[in-house]
Structure formats: C-alpha cells, structure tokens
Design a protein around this motif. Sequence first.
Motif, PDB file in Angstrom:
ATOM      1  N   SER A 109       0.836  -1.196   0.000  1.00  0.00           N
ATOM      2  CA  SER A 109       0.000   0.000   0.000  1.00  0.00           C
ATOM      3  C   SER A 109       0.876   1.252   0.000  1.00  0.00           C
ATOM      4  O   SER A 109       2.080   1.191   0.248  1.00  0.00           O
ATOM      5  CB  SER A 109      -0.958  -0.007   1.184  1.00  0.00           C
ATOM      6  N   HIS A 110       0.276   2.398  -0.271  1.00  0.00           N
ATOM      7  CA  HIS A 110       1.044   3.637  -0.418  1.00  0.00           C
ATOM      8  C   HIS A 110       1.751   4.048   0.873  1.00  0.00           C
ATOM      9  O   HIS A 110       2.749   4.779   0.822  1.00  0.00           O
ATOM     10  CB  HIS A 110       0.121   4.766  -0.886  1.00  0.00           C
ATOM     11  N   ASP A 111       1.269   3.561   2.018  1.00  0.00           N
ATOM     12  CA  ASP A 111       1.948   3.894   3.272  1.00  0.00           C
ATOM     13  C   ASP A 111       3.143   2.985   3.544  1.00  0.00           C
ATOM     14  O   ASP A 111       3.782   3.080   4.591  1.00  0.00           O
ATOM     15  CB  ASP A 111       0.973   3.868   4.448  1.00  0.00           C
ATOM     16  N   ASP A 133      -3.822   2.703   2.440  1.00  0.00           N
ATOM     17  CA  ASP A 133      -3.636   1.675   3.460  1.00  0.00           C
ATOM     18  C   ASP A 133      -4.452   0.424   3.165  1.00  0.00           C
ATOM     19  O   ASP A 133      -4.796  -0.327   4.082  1.00  0.00           O
ATOM     20  CB  ASP A 133      -4.002   2.219   4.838  1.00  0.00           C
ATOM     21  N   CYS A 134      -4.765   0.185   1.882  1.00  0.00           N
ATOM     22  CA  CYS A 134      -5.633  -0.938   1.558  1.00  0.00           C
ATOM     23  C   CYS A 134      -5.509  -1.295   0.078  1.00  0.00           C
ATOM     24  O   CYS A 134      -4.830  -0.605  -0.696  1.00  0.00           O
ATOM     25  CB  CYS A 134      -7.088  -0.610   1.887  1.00  0.00           C
ATOM     26  N   ILE A 135      -6.183  -2.373  -0.292  1.00  0.00           N
ATOM     27  CA  ILE A 135      -6.364  -2.735  -1.690  1.00  0.00           C
ATOM     28  C   ILE A 135      -7.871  -2.830  -1.934  1.00  0.00           C
ATOM     29  O   ILE A 135      -8.601  -3.395  -1.117  1.00  0.00           O
ATOM     30  CB  ILE A 135      -5.642  -4.050  -2.033  1.00  0.00           C
ATOM     31  N   ARG A 136      -8.320  -2.264  -3.052  1.00  0.00           N
ATOM     32  CA  ARG A 136      -9.755  -2.141  -3.314  1.00  0.00           C
ATOM     33  C   ARG A 136     -10.134  -3.037  -4.500  1.00  0.00           C
ATOM     34  O   ARG A 136      -9.509  -2.986  -5.568  1.00  0.00           O
ATOM     35  CB  ARG A 136     -10.117  -0.695  -3.618  1.00  0.00           C
ATOM     36  N   CYS A 137     -11.150  -3.874  -4.304  1.00  0.00           N
ATOM     37  CA  CYS A 137     -11.638  -4.755  -5.363  1.00  0.00           C
ATOM     38  C   CYS A 137     -12.221  -3.928  -6.503  1.00  0.00           C
ATOM     39  O   CYS A 137     -12.950  -2.956  -6.270  1.00  0.00           O
ATOM     40  CB  CYS A 137     -12.697  -5.703  -4.797  1.00  0.00           C
ATOM     41  N   PRO A 138     -11.920  -4.289  -7.764  1.00  0.00           N
ATOM     42  CA  PRO A 138     -12.406  -3.486  -8.887  1.00  0.00           C
ATOM     43  C   PRO A 138     -13.890  -3.666  -9.170  1.00  0.00           C
ATOM     44  O   PRO A 138     -14.480  -2.851  -9.902  1.00  0.00           O
ATOM     45  CB  PRO A 138     -11.572  -4.009 -10.062  1.00  0.00           C
ATOM     46  N   TYR A 139     -14.520  -4.701  -8.611  1.00  0.00           N
ATOM     47  CA  TYR A 139     -15.904  -5.006  -8.989  1.00  0.00           C
ATOM     48  C   TYR A 139     -16.904  -4.096  -8.287  1.00  0.00           C
ATOM     49  O   TYR A 139     -17.668  -3.368  -8.927  1.00  0.00           O
ATOM     50  CB  TYR A 139     -16.174  -6.475  -8.673  1.00  0.00           C
ATOM     51  N   HIS A 140     -16.896  -4.074  -6.963  1.00  0.00           N
ATOM     52  CA  HIS A 140     -17.820  -3.225  -6.205  1.00  0.00           C
ATOM     53  C   HIS A 140     -17.109  -2.383  -5.157  1.00  0.00           C
ATOM     54  O   HIS A 140     -17.749  -1.763  -4.312  1.00  0.00           O
ATOM     55  CB  HIS A 140     -18.902  -4.064  -5.531  1.00  0.00           C
TER      56      HIS A 140
END
Length: 389
Positions: A63-65, A90-97
Amino acid sequence: MDDGRAYGRATGESDPDLYETSPGTPAGELLRRYWQPVALSSEATSVPRNVRLLSEDLVLYRSHDGTPGLLEPRCRHRGTSLFFGRVEQDCIRCPYHGWAFGADGTCVDQPCEPRGGRHRDSHRQPWYPLHEFGGLIFTYMGPPDRQPTFPRYDIFEALGADEELHVVDHFAFGGPSVAPCNWFQTHENVMDPYHVFILHNAMSGPQFDPRLGTWPDVDWNQHELGVTSTQDRLLDDGTTLHRVTETRFPNIRVVATPTLAYLGKTNNMSWAQPIDDTHTRVFCILRIPKGAPPQGLGTYGPDAKSWFDLTDAEHQSYPGDYETQVSQGAITLHSEERLSSTDRGVSMVRRQWKQQLQVVADGGDPVGVVFDEADPIELLAGNYIVEAR
C-alpha cells in the motif's frame, strides 16, 4: 530370467512426505510452522502481483503507506480476483464493487453499502502476516496460535556501516529463478559433497574454485536444527581446507562461497522456497561490503560462460546443479534410487525430516521454532584454513 533390461520394469513411486506442500498434508503442515520467503521486497509494489507459495495462490502488494499485504485473491464479496484491484493509502480495493481490505484482511470500506458498510467489520479477507528482512518478504502460513517469532541469525547481526545485505534469487549456483522440480530434491543436494568433486570438476571442469576439486574426506553429523557436512581437502601449500556446509530446518541451506572469496564463517544463507510440489525458487541473502559484487555464481566450460550464455549443446557438455537435479523429474522416483555410503548425508536429512513430521502429527512443535525473543542462532558453515602442523 532378469538380465537387467528396461522391458517390464516397474514404474516407480515417489514419497509424498518428501515433497508435498499443500495444506493438510504432513509435509505441508510442517513447512507451515516456519516463516517462509514469499518474494523480494522490491516485488511488493502498488501493482498487485500473483504469487504462489506452498501450493496456495495469493496476491502480494504494498500500500502507499509502505505496508506490504498478502491476501487470498478471491474477494470475499463476489469472488473477483484482487490481482485486478487498486492499491490505495492503506488498503487494496476490489475493482468489482469497491470493497477495500487492509493488510490484515480487515474490510475498511464497502462504498456501495449504506454508510460505507454498516456491517463491514463482519467481513474479513483471508490473509497472512508478513515480515521484511534483508530484502526479502517472509510469511507465516501455519496455525495462528503456534506462530513463532521471526528467527535471527548470527551472520546477519551488527551490520557495519560499510556492509550491506544483498539478495540473489537464482537456482543453486546458476540457473533461472524458478526450477521445475520439487524443493526437497534441491535441498538434500547440500548434504551430497561428493558431487562437487565429480559434477563441478571432473565432469564439467572447475565450475568454482579449483581447490574444491580435490577429493574430500567427509563426515556428517545431525544436530538439533539440521545436518552438517564437514569436508577436509589437503591443499598444495600443505594446509587443509576445512569446509562446513549445513541444512537447517525446515528448508534452509547454509553453504560457504564456492569461490573461497570469504574465509572463516559463511556470509550467506539460502531458502529453498516451496512454490508447490513441482516448482522451487531459491533466495539467498549475502552479507558483503557495500558495492561489492556478490560471490557464488559458477562458470561453465573452458570459456567460463554464465549458465544463461550456454548453448543447448554446452548445457549437455557442462552440466551443473540445475541439469542434474531438474533432470531427476519434477518429483523424483524415490523407490528407484539406490542410495550408497556416500549418500549418508542425504539419508540423514530425510530421516530427520520424517522425525519432525511425526512431531507435528503428534501435536508438538517442530525443532527451531521459538515463541519468545531469543539470542541469534549460531551458524557453523564456512571455509576454514587449517595450518599444517
């Protein structure tokens, strides 16, 4: 009458206890009780990366931090792979929802749900803890209540201002990063010192320091954390090269540099990374002077080529560890082997491995795992010059 012909020969069998890596298998569960290398630190970036370890497919990111994360790819929401996800602060986000997960699997946002997900705390992405050291990222994939502390080793302690830790990821002393064979048949090779005299000298010419081409007097010893091979070679100047190599539980090998560039205790340690039952990657951490070229890669043939510069014909004429170990097959046929007296070290490695399989099967903790802060583990491997009396 059996005259030794190949016709009608048995197919042969492999011993699963010596190569299986999947969850629930005896060997896979033993491997999961230790910290295992996942990837180079540089491979964890803001672009998610598919990685495979112990027959499990995972996604690695940073993550960016600066926090690295290792998660199951299949999103807890609807199953889309997080390989296609977007890495944020501070996370990874699912591309679907858009469900977002922290490095510990915590769901931190559900943007399509009221108030960002009133029940998001009840959803957690499967994850594994990580530890960075020496340019590598390690993970623990075993039972949470049996997670050991990350081990320390004496050769990496008290690093001087003019020293650095350098990582090399190549197969043995020459070859690609990933070898198409199981990890164990590469690992036990470390306790086979006689192949150095034959393969790396008599057959292929001196691939390392020519002084290693002298016939060795060898002894093996099993200790609590592994097996040690000691080899004495009488040198032309009347001194003796006392060389010590080690295997350490579960998949660590400690080999002194074959160039003899570093005398005394070894400056490096390697891990045979069990990707799955038929693929292995090797990581080596070296302690070297800042800016110094890493030592240890062998050369091949009279032109002293690197492994990658060899033609197909030259690979056949000057084989090395890659050719001899990979050509045994992705999983060697253990029932067809005929071990002899010079294979004593290999037998000791296998026997100790199976002893620890039973310890874990009986509910115990295998050798070498520590749950509190402990002193650095002392290594024995190295090249030692013994003066003639």
